[in-house]
Write an enzyme that holds these catalytic residues in place. Sequence first.
Site, PDB file in Angstrom:
ATOM      1  CB  VAL A 294      45.992  56.245  43.750  1.00 20.44           C
ATOM      2  CG1 VAL A 294      46.917  55.755  42.637  1.00 20.44           C
ATOM      3  CG2 VAL A 294      44.955  55.181  44.064  1.00 20.44           C
ATOM      4  CB  ALA A 295      48.329  61.004  43.623  1.00 21.85           C
TER       5      ALA A 295
ATOM      6  CD1 TRP B   9      50.732  53.321  49.096  1.00 24.12           C
ATOM      7  CD2 TRP B   9      50.878  53.050  46.882  1.00 24.12           C
ATOM      8  NE1 TRP B   9      51.257  52.063  48.867  1.00 24.12           N
ATOM      9  CE2 TRP B   9      51.347  51.874  47.511  1.00 24.12           C
ATOM     10  CE3 TRP B   9      50.866  53.102  45.491  1.00 24.12           C
ATOM     11  CZ2 TRP B   9      51.812  50.779  46.792  1.00 24.12           C
ATOM     12  CZ3 TRP B   9      51.322  52.017  44.771  1.00 24.12           C
ATOM     13  CH2 TRP B   9      51.791  50.871  45.427  1.00 24.12           C
ATOM     14  CG  HIS B  10      51.917  55.714  42.581  1.00 25.57           C
ATOM     15  ND1 HIS B  10      50.561  55.548  42.630  1.00 25.57           N
ATOM     16  CD2 HIS B  10      52.387  54.707  41.797  1.00 25.57           C
ATOM     17  CE1 HIS B  10      50.219  54.491  41.904  1.00 25.57           C
ATOM     18  NE2 HIS B  10      51.316  53.962  41.390  1.00 25.57           N
ATOM     19  CG  ASP B  11      57.495  60.065  45.193  1.00 23.80           C
ATOM     20  OD1 ASP B  11      57.576  60.394  46.389  1.00 23.80           O
ATOM     21  OD2 ASP B  11      58.471  60.030  44.425  1.00 23.80           O
TER      22      ASP B  11
END
Length: 632
Positions: A512-513, A515-517
Amino acid sequence: MARGRLHTFVGHMFDLDTLDTRFTTPSGVPYKTVIDARNNGANGKRDDSFNAPKPDKHAQPSKWATPEFLLYYVLLGGFIFPSMFWVTYSVSRPSDPRYGKYERFLSPGWIPGRKIDVSDAQYSTFRNNLPFMALLLVLHPLLRRVWEAVNPLPRGAGSARAGSPEAANARLRQRTTFDYTFAIIYLIALHGFSAFKILLILFLNFKIATGGLPRKYIPAATWTFNVCVLFANELCRGYKFRSIALLFAGPSAGDMLSDPSVLVRLGEWLDSYGGIMSRWQILFNITILRLVSFNLDYYWSLNSRSSSPLEKQLDPANLSERDRVTISAAPGDYCFRNYIGYTIYAPLYLTGPIITFNEYISQSRYKSATIETARTVRYALRFLLVLLSMEVLLHYDYVGAITKAGADWSSYTAAQTSLLSFFNLHIIWMKLLLPWRLFRLWALVDGIDPPENMLRCVSNNYSTLSFWRAWHRSYYRWLLRYIYIPLGGTNFRSWRDSARSVITYLVVFTFVAMWHDIQLNLLIWGWLIVFFFLPEIAASYIFPRHKWESRPTTYRMMCCAGGVANVLMMVSANLVGFAVGWDGLQSILKGILYDYSGLLFLVTACASLFVGIQVMFEVRESELRKGISLKC
């Protein structure tokens, strides 16, 4: 009578059903059944085909009119809410001595006497392009109507929802062919020549699934390819044509002191036509999720070729939401045309919400019964109200500009720093909510019903686990289907299972982290979320609800105290990930913990949160009394 109709309309506008029927209808119940039961009820007939939600037996009696809650209303309306808004407004006035340091980041506003803070690049881009997006929202469905008039369904196939499989297949071809054609045009308009880079990535991913790779290697190859694309897009900054040309022409050809080669000049020319959004890689992460969805849905379909709605004795025109997601599409549906139509589906391409490939095909074949004009109108009005709220808040709270100007947080009191940060989280919430709702509205107008991304306001969360389920809900559902469940889910019944479950959470939130940036702040945010899960999970095992059934008030007070701790942890994690970063959080904590006034504010803030969480509890209890259990 008119006042009564208005009151009813406003009440329906704020129903959970207006946001998304998935919130009020069990996932295994087809919505057409709900409509039939509703219509029969209106006609005074009994309909036993649908068991309407029944009040939860554990739901507590209403407390809205009790002396305890009357006290809460006085505290919230007379002190807590006014104080919160006054503190942030007071430091956003021209009379504040620090105003001159950030005034350059403010823009002329439409409220007399106030400027507006549109220093946030994401919201500023959305705000500036809102008229064009609104035009697309109208134009795109109209173009589909023209397309359908020019390419009509075969005679007798006009009503695919109740029609034959042949009629439904004709509707699927009609819709996906338009989606495919519009996707190519849309992609070129948005990204210019970079559209060919995107199409190349899409083609390679498609060949991984359908190009003859041994079946058992498809999931690993899919994840490896897409994670590598995630990193490569960031590190190579969108693969500039000039940089690619330099690889072939040699670095000396790009020396500004000499004439660039023809190849490099060609690369520079191609880069100059980057479309409306030349930095295509910024929002491509959302497309990565659709690439994974197509490949894994196709992979799972290979193991269920004999499975179909008809063989399961289900009406394919009236599937439940769960069946639309889990039942594989027909083998012929996993073609390149449908793949492009899905991955570059215009209303959801830029920001989502995320819909799986199976559900996209199902809704393209049969129009979802959840698409109702009255609900779509109410949904549009809710979007406009959120937009108005965001605009008003940005006229009176300049936290974005203060932060961008490099604020000296030591010059602010603990209350000012904390509440500015708190309102910053609300601005982050609304700047994400607005595009998601606008693009979902576009999809609804176009005849596709994707999941709603935001269930609760950011201020209506007291549980770390529930917060994650309600925030970016379509992404949460995607993570469940494609990562969490394949990894085995979680189980804390033994130490070994608990260790494996923590690892599962770490894998999910590391993805998730990233994927965000690809930033350290976001990685810390992801791990903090996992760390903050653990106390809540432990408390649920140590203090199970069934052991406190004879003392519900005591249990509610204990849960509320835990909720206060959860809120403080969630605010801290999100400030690190999306607002002030780790250093900013340390400054805020220092201002609170190393000063008497800061400690006094902390006590006051915790008491205010306690009151607010009691209201949150009662909101959920009122839903349980209606038979709605959202688990968030």
